[in-house]
Each structure stands twice: as C-alpha cells, then as structure tokens.
Enzyme design. Structure first.
Site, short mmCIF file in Angstrom:
data_model
loop_
_atom_site.label_atom_id
_atom_site.label_comp_id
_atom_site.label_asym_id
_atom_site.label_seq_id
_atom_site.Cartn_x
_atom_site.Cartn_y
_atom_site.Cartn_z
N HIS A 170 0.84 -1.21 0.00
CA HIS A 170 0.00 0.00 0.00
C HIS A 170 0.87 1.26 0.00
O HIS A 170 0.66 2.18 -0.80
CB HIS A 170 -0.89 -0.04 1.25
CG HIS A 170 -1.77 1.15 1.43
ND1 HIS A 170 -3.13 1.12 1.26
CD2 HIS A 170 -1.48 2.44 1.79
CE1 HIS A 170 -3.64 2.32 1.49
NE2 HIS A 170 -2.65 3.14 1.82
N GLU A 171 1.86 1.29 0.89
CA GLU A 171 2.73 2.47 0.99
C GLU A 171 3.65 2.59 -0.21
O GLU A 171 4.01 3.70 -0.63
CB GLU A 171 3.53 2.43 2.29
CG GLU A 171 2.70 2.47 3.55
CD GLU A 171 1.77 3.67 3.60
OE1 GLU A 171 2.12 4.73 3.02
OE2 GLU A 171 0.68 3.56 4.19
N HIS A 182 1.99 4.63 -2.86
CA HIS A 182 2.16 6.07 -2.66
C HIS A 182 3.56 6.52 -3.09
O HIS A 182 3.71 7.49 -3.84
CB HIS A 182 1.98 6.42 -1.18
CG HIS A 182 0.60 6.24 -0.64
ND1 HIS A 182 -0.52 6.77 -1.25
CD2 HIS A 182 0.15 5.60 0.47
CE1 HIS A 182 -1.59 6.46 -0.53
NE2 HIS A 182 -1.21 5.75 0.51
N ASP A 227 -6.70 8.26 3.36
CA ASP A 227 -6.20 8.71 2.06
C ASP A 227 -7.29 9.43 1.29
O ASP A 227 -7.03 10.39 0.55
CB ASP A 227 -5.68 7.52 1.25
CG ASP A 227 -4.40 6.94 1.84
OD1 ASP A 227 -3.59 7.72 2.37
OD2 ASP A 227 -4.23 5.71 1.80
#
Length: 397
Positions: free
Chosen positions: A72-73, A76, A168
């Site tokens: 997930h990170e 980003h 988010d």
C-alpha cells in the site's frame, strides 16, 4: 498514507524496497504477536487438526498483513517518485504505515493521485486474494490465508477511500477542495470536518442499527464503535492540525519573529529584572554587552517572591542556541532550530561568524506561536548545576 516529513529515524531499518528506504517502528512485534493470538482460533476453525501449527499459520498471516501494508505504501511512494518527488522513507508502524515525501506535490492532481493509489493497491491485493482463495482447495492453509488477506485488504482499501482525514480519501478531498477562495486551507478544513462527521457516524452506528431493527444493541459493539469514533475524531483533528502547520512553514522568517528583550547583566536580581522588563523575558549579556543567555518571564516567576531580591538572573537563564541569520526561514529555519534545541537563539543581520553582531533574539516559543502550536512543549537544554555565565555589572538596555 503520504505526508511530508524528514524527522529522525527511530526503528528497525529493513533496507530498501524498490529503491525506497523502509523502517519498522517500535511496537510492531507486540501487535504482530497479538494478531497471531487473535487469528489462531480462525485458523483452527478453517483448517482443523493443525494443533500448535495453527499458531504458525496465524503468525504467517500477521507477517503477510504487514507486507500488504508495505505494498500500500509503496504505491504512494513509487507514484510520488514517478511524478518527480523525493521519497524520504516508508515507515511501517504497529497499526499501519506512512510514506514520507521530501516535498509537497506540485499540484492538486498529483496530490490526489498519490493519495488514491495506496487504497487502489490494497483493493487490487484484495481482488488477487479473492481469486487465490477461489482457486485453493477447501479446508487448506492456502485458502485460509488467501481468504483472510483478501478480506483485510479489501477492508483497508475501502476504509482508506473514505473522504475524510486522516484517511487517504481525506487527502484526495483536500486536493479537490483546494482550488478557489481559501485555497489549501479550505481543503484541509473541509476534509477535517468530513473526518469528524465520519467519527460521529461510526460512534452512532450501533444505535442506528438497533433503531432500524437490523440488530440488537450490544454493549461490546457500542464500546468498540465509541472507541473507533473517538480515535477517528482525534486522528482527524491531528491530521488537520499538522497540515495547517505545514501551510504556515514557508512564511516563517527569523527576522520577522525576532524580539529585542531587555539586556541585563547576569547578577541582576530577579525582582529588578521583572520590574524593568514589564512581564517580558530578559537577555543576559557578557562583559562586552553581547547577549549570551535568555530567561523568560515564566522562568523568572518560578522564583518565590521572597527570594527574588537575592536570586540572580544569570542563574536561571539558559544559554542562547547557535546564531541564525535574519533571512533564514521556512523548513530550513525549523530544521536548524530542531538540530540545536534551545529556549532562544541569537539573530544576526548578515553571515553567521565569530564577528557577526546580534541584532535581536529569536525565542523558540515565538516560533511555535507563529505555527499555531504555542501550547506545544519546547525542549530546553539544562545547564549543569553550578555553571556560571560571564557577565558584567554594566547594565545594557
């Protein structure tokens, strides 16, 4: 979730993943152990007969869950890097993760895209987990792990798309609402309001469900919803406060915040300093009249009134931190002050060297007040007991 930062690294460094430094924060092992304990009955129910092996499967689920957070990170971070932004590191904490960017995105579209790509990655992982669970044989370890990871990632993806801080989706809302009058500040406040609204919805959900006749009112569910709503309310407020502080950083300038406190020799009694300073702080000077230390009015007032005529200001004053130039500002100013914590700093008009004359004093609490964080504690250095300052009896105003 993406944010701008570059604070001191505290935690276990795992090296680089796709070129991005990854740090695991303290407390991860404790939460992973708790997840292992909590998930073991689920594994034992879905895959009977494993015995103690159910704990091994449960531990594997905990590790894979944190790996999902890393993916997930990475979504980003890799998109931010693709758009030309520096990525300081990824942090994996006990309850989630964060991507620390070196600077703010250049525009609203970039900011929205960077914020949205993390939940999209979680949803993709959830879809892949669902497909893997469907292909795995019933009653097997692979099906159990794939199914639980699919549910966890789908939940993370959907929740993070909710349009309110600190999710988010809230950062997407900040980007969408940052145009027009009010700019980014309006976007931050809109997302914070949405986050607090979500907090109220979460806290009131059990009561609404009971009133609608969908379920009975359960005390455990009420407590869980209340705790979740409280966390969301506090987190939303904290995220908004942090975002607003970052908006004020570029406008900071040492020259605009400097003060001209009353200059006194170190042997001046506290009572006299309070009388002459009129409730403000004082700068303690050396034999040449140069400020070398600073004592706030708050520090002076800590001395009992009967002792003030016999207590010297120099014994209370903290040495000035490294001098800064009046033109220093923004993130560079904050990084400089954070690198050498002090109650006050000397300010020079030109280059900082041994001959530069101080034109004023920059008080750390004034910087905090300019950021809207005057209530936050400031770390001040302590002088060793018995340490003295070289001062003169000459009173310099």
């Amino acid at each position: 979730m993406p944010c701008v930062g570059g604070a001191e690294v505290r935690g276990l460094r795992l090296g680089r993943v796709c070129g991005v430094p990854v740090v695991v924060r303290r407390g991860w092992a404790a939460v992973a152990a708790l997840l292992t304990w909590a998930f073991e009955p689920v594994v034992d129910d879905q895959v009977p007969g494993l015995g103690a092996g159910a704990y091994a499967v449960s531990a594997a689920f905990a590790v894979l869950l944190y790996a999902s957070v890393l993916v997930h990170e990475l979504g980003h971070s890799l998109l931010a890097r693709r758009l030309g932004l520096g990525v300081t590191r990824i942090e994996i904490g006990p309850l989630g993760g964060g991507s620390l960017l070196a600077q703010e995105p250049a525009g609203r579209r970039h900011e929205a895209a960077i914020a949205a790509v993390g939940p999209v990655c979680s949803l993709v992982l959830g879809a892949l987990g669902t497909l893997a669970a469907g292909a795995a044989p019933d009653g097997g370890v692979a099906r159990a792990l794939a199914l639980e990871l699919a549910v966890a990632n789908l939940l993370v993806g959907v929740v993070n798309l909710l349009p309110g801080l600190p999710f988010d989706g809230g950062r997407v809302l900040v980007a969408l609402r940052s145009g027009g009058p009010g700019g980014r500040l309006r976007g931050v406040r809109s997302a914070a309001l949405a986050g607090r609204t979500l907090a109220l919805v979460v806290a009131g959900a059990p009561f609404a469900a009971a009133l609608a006749g969908w379920t009975r009112l359960d005390l455990a569910l009420v407590v869980l919803a209340a705790a979740s709503g409280a966390w969301l309310w506090v987190s939303s407020a904290a995220a908004a406060r942090t975002s607003e502080l970052r908006l004020r950083v570029p406008g900071l300038r040492a020259g605009a915040l400097l003060s001209q406190p009353l200059r006194l020799p170190g042997d001046t009694p506290v009572s006299e300093a309070l009388r002459r300073a009129g409730g403000a702080g004082v700068a303690v000077v050396d034999g040449l009249g140069r400020p070398v230390a600073y004592a706030s009015a708050r520090q002076l007032r800590t001395v009992p009134e009967l002792r003030r005529p016999w207590t010297a200001v120099g014994g209370l004053a903290a040495p000035l931190g490294p001098a800064v130039t009046a033109t220093l500002g923004g993130r560079e100013l904050l990084d400089t002050l954070a690198g050498s914590p002090a109650e006050a700093y000397g300010v020079t008009a030109g280059a900082v060297d041994g001959t530069a004359e101080l034109v004023g004093v920059l008080v750390a609490r004034d910087v905090a007040a300019a950021l809207g964080a005057a209530s936050q504690p400031v770390a001040y250095p302590r002088r060793a007991p018995g340490a003295r300052l070289r001062t003169s009896r000459k009173d310099v105003v």
